[in-house]
Design an enzyme around this catalytic site. Structure first.
Site, PDB file in Angstrom:
ATOM      1  N   ASP A  14      91.865  23.998  -5.045  1.00 21.20           N
ATOM      2  CA  ASP A  14      90.575  23.633  -4.435  1.00 21.20           C
ATOM      3  C   ASP A  14      90.753  22.779  -3.176  1.00 21.20           C
ATOM      4  OD1 ASP A  14      88.830  24.952  -6.160  1.00 21.20           O
ATOM      5  OD2 ASP A  14      88.722  23.278  -7.563  1.00 21.20           O
ATOM      6  N   LYS A  66      88.431  22.411 -16.430  1.00 20.74           N
ATOM      7  CA  LYS A  66      89.473  22.103 -15.438  1.00 20.74           C
ATOM      8  C   LYS A  66      90.383  20.941 -15.854  1.00 20.74           C
ATOM      9  CE  LYS A  66      87.450  23.947 -11.212  1.00 20.74           C
ATOM     10  NZ  LYS A  66      87.017  23.667  -9.856  1.00 20.74           N
TER      11      LYS A  66
HETATM   12  P1  NAP Z   1      80.946  17.624 -11.052  1.00 19.00           P
HETATM   13  O1  NAP Z   1      82.362  17.282 -11.378  1.00 19.00           O
HETATM   14  O2  NAP Z   1      79.961  17.786 -12.147  1.00 19.00           O
HETATM   15  O3  NAP Z   1      80.401  16.493 -10.020  1.00 19.00           O
HETATM   16  C1  NAP Z   1      79.061  16.515  -9.587  1.00 19.00           C
HETATM   17  C2  NAP Z   1      78.866  15.476  -8.497  1.00 19.00           C
HETATM   18  O4  NAP Z   1      77.524  15.609  -7.990  1.00 19.00           O
HETATM   19  C3  NAP Z   1      79.001  14.037  -8.993  1.00 19.00           C
HETATM   20  O5  NAP Z   1      79.495  13.241  -7.951  1.00 19.00           O
HETATM   21  C4  NAP Z   1      77.545  13.673  -9.312  1.00 19.00           C
HETATM   22  O6  NAP Z   1      77.265  12.297  -9.251  1.00 19.00           O
HETATM   23  C5  NAP Z   1      76.823  14.367  -8.172  1.00 19.00           C
HETATM   24  N1  NAP Z   1      75.431  14.634  -8.509  1.00 19.00           N
HETATM   25  C6  NAP Z   1      74.969  15.521  -9.426  1.00 19.00           C
HETATM   26  N2  NAP Z   1      73.611  15.478  -9.478  1.00 19.00           N
HETATM   27  C7  NAP Z   1      73.224  14.540  -8.576  1.00 19.00           C
HETATM   28  C8  NAP Z   1      71.957  14.032  -8.178  1.00 19.00           C
HETATM   29  N3  NAP Z   1      70.828  14.490  -8.705  1.00 19.00           N
HETATM   30  N4  NAP Z   1      71.917  13.058  -7.216  1.00 19.00           N
HETATM   31  C9  NAP Z   1      73.074  12.602  -6.663  1.00 19.00           C
HETATM   32  N5  NAP Z   1      74.315  13.036  -7.004  1.00 19.00           N
HETATM   33  C10 NAP Z   1      74.382  13.993  -7.957  1.00 19.00           C
HETATM   34  O7  NAP Z   1      80.871  18.988 -10.216  1.00 19.00           O
HETATM   35  P2  NAP Z   1      81.969  19.595  -9.228  1.00 19.00           P
HETATM   36  O8  NAP Z   1      82.837  20.539  -9.971  1.00 19.00           O
HETATM   37  O9  NAP Z   1      82.578  18.483  -8.453  1.00 19.00           O
HETATM   38  O10 NAP Z   1      81.035  20.495  -8.280  1.00 19.00           O
HETATM   39  C11 NAP Z   1      80.249  19.889  -7.253  1.00 19.00           C
HETATM   40  C12 NAP Z   1      79.772  20.998  -6.317  1.00 19.00           C
HETATM   41  O11 NAP Z   1      80.915  21.591  -5.702  1.00 19.00           O
HETATM   42  C13 NAP Z   1      79.034  22.148  -7.018  1.00 19.00           C
HETATM   43  O12 NAP Z   1      78.000  22.599  -6.177  1.00 19.00           O
HETATM   44  C14 NAP Z   1      80.097  23.226  -7.126  1.00 19.00           C
HETATM   45  O13 NAP Z   1      79.549  24.542  -7.174  1.00 19.00           O
HETATM   46  C15 NAP Z   1      80.837  23.002  -5.813  1.00 19.00           C
HETATM   47  N6  NAP Z   1      82.204  23.529  -5.807  1.00 19.00           N
HETATM   48  C16 NAP Z   1      82.499  24.395  -4.817  1.00 19.00           C
HETATM   49  C17 NAP Z   1      83.764  24.936  -4.750  1.00 19.00           C
HETATM   50  C18 NAP Z   1      84.062  25.909  -3.658  1.00 19.00           C
HETATM   51  O14 NAP Z   1      85.120  26.554  -3.694  1.00 19.00           O
HETATM   52  N7  NAP Z   1      83.193  26.040  -2.675  1.00 19.00           N
HETATM   53  C19 NAP Z   1      84.764  24.578  -5.665  1.00 19.00           C
HETATM   54  C20 NAP Z   1      84.426  23.651  -6.662  1.00 19.00           C
HETATM   55  C21 NAP Z   1      83.126  23.127  -6.721  1.00 19.00           C
HETATM   56  P3  NAP Z   1      77.395  11.353 -10.562  1.00 19.00           P
HETATM   57  O15 NAP Z   1      78.855  11.001 -10.653  1.00 19.00           O
HETATM   58  O16 NAP Z   1      76.543  10.201 -10.277  1.00 19.00           O
HETATM   59  O17 NAP Z   1      76.927  12.168 -11.731  1.00 19.00           O
END
Ligand code: NAP
Length: 303
Positions: A107, A71
């Site tokens: 998004d 992205k």
């Molecule tokens: P990302 O950029 O990798 O960010 C992950 C986030 O989760 C970070 O803030 C990370 O914290 C936190 N995290 C991960 N493991 C953790 C843990 N064990 N304990 C506490 N915090 C934790 O991922 P993303 O793209 O933002 O996606 C996040 C979620 O949104 C996913 O479930 C994804 O499937 C969902 N999503 C949904 C849509 C939709 O249309 N519904 C669209 C996009 C994403 P740190 O910074 O500390 O690592």
């Protein structure tokens, strides 16, 4: 589906990609509207991204969606960015239009549209606590600020990333929104939660059955609206919200609405939301790749 020499092609670039629900959503929409389009998944390894993007023009694709891990990395290879993609610093939709590749981010707008249309919740003037500071959190927070929430607290496991997101929002925020970064693990020691109108889980916690909730379900108070962006399963917090009969939405609604906005960019047509929702509910059982060991950290939350 009748593929012919005139069929227009769109798709999604990601790595991995097999779990994506986007082909299901978009192909159902094309079928419903009897449009001569097809949507394909493309497994693109990070070193191949530049050549793959060049391929959009070479193959005359109409556009693509972009998912993890491309992205942000795709931006230097595009000709133009929409204002929101430029603010968010990430692209989830590319339109190949008049020889140019234009990057968009649907998004944040997908989140807001689902919140108002499906949740009946207007974020204007509300106090919001968002958990997470990754890609999804970034897109959602820029849209919330644009919608003039009054206070936005961003709590993340890694405080530095919450701080950086708040700093970026402050630079661009045209509204008078109060913005504050927090450490996720220290949230329950504050007196913030009872004052919150909208609580959002934008962390990836909840994607896997063994994940702890990012926050104790104890804090799901009846006065708030809970939104969980995780879309592949019902998280512990979603189940608790349903049990407590508080208002909530799950990530499938954001998924459907961000897809509908991409659909509109490529086709200039309104997407058939009901059909898209039905197909997800009927077929949307996801199989995620096993969590890699490297994503586990010592300071993971204990709730
Ligand atoms: P990302 O950029 O990798 O960010 C992950 C986030 O989760 C970070 O803030 C990370 O914290 C936190 N995290 C991960 N493991 C953790 C843990 N064990 N304990 C506490 N915090 C934790 O991922 P993303 O793209 O933002 O996606 C996040 C979620 O949104 C996913 O479930 C994804 O499937 C969902 N999503 C949904 C849509 C939709 O249309 N519904 C669209 C996009 C994403 P740190 O910074 O500390 O690592």
């Amino acid at each position: 589906m009748n593929i012919s020499g005139k069929t227009k092609v769109v798709g999604i670039f990601g790595y991995p990609i097999a779990h994506s629900l986007s082909p299901l959503l978009h192909n159902a929409a094309f079928e419903k509207l009897k449009m001569d389009f097809v949507y394909l998944p493309f497994l693109i390894k990070p070193p191949e991204l530049k050549r793959a993007v060049q391929g959009i023009k070479a193959l005359n694709l109409i556009g693509i969606n972009v998912t993890v891990p491309h992205k942000q990395a795709i931006i230097p290879f595009l000709d133009e960015l929409s204002p929101e993609a430029s603010l968010i610093g990430a692209v989830n939709t590319v339109h190949h239009c008049q020889g140019k590749l234009i990057g968009y981010n649907t998004d944040g707008a997908g989140f807001i549209e689902s919140l108002s249309q499906e949740g009946g919740f207007d974020p204007r003037g509300k106090r919001v606590l968002l958990l997470g500071a990754g890609g999804a959190a970034s897109a959602i927070t820029f849209s919330l600020v644009e919608k003039k929430v009054s206070e936005l607290f961003i709590a993340n496991r890694t405080f530095k990333k919450a701080q950086e997101l708040v700093d970026r929002l402050k630079k661009t925020a045209s509204s008078s929104c109060y913005l504050a970064p927090l450490k996720l693990g220290e949230l329950s020691g504050t007196n913030l939660l009872p004052k919150i109108d909208l609580l959002i889980n934008a962390t990836s916690l909840g994607m896997f059955p063994e994940d702890p909730p990012p926050l104790s379900p104890h804090w799901l108070l009846s006065s708030l609206f809970y939104y969980d962006v995780v879309y592949n399963r019902r998280t512990q917090l979603l189940k608790a919200a349903a049990d407590k009969q508080i208002r909530y939405l799950d990530g499938q609604e954001m998924l459907i609405h961000q897809a509908a906005l991409s659909f509109n960019i490529w086709t200039n047509q309104k997407a058939p939301l009901r059909k898209m929702r039905r197909v997800i509910q009927e077929n949307g059982k996801l199989k995620f790749p096993k969590r890699s060991r490297t994503t586990k950290r010592k300071d993971e939350l204990k709730c």
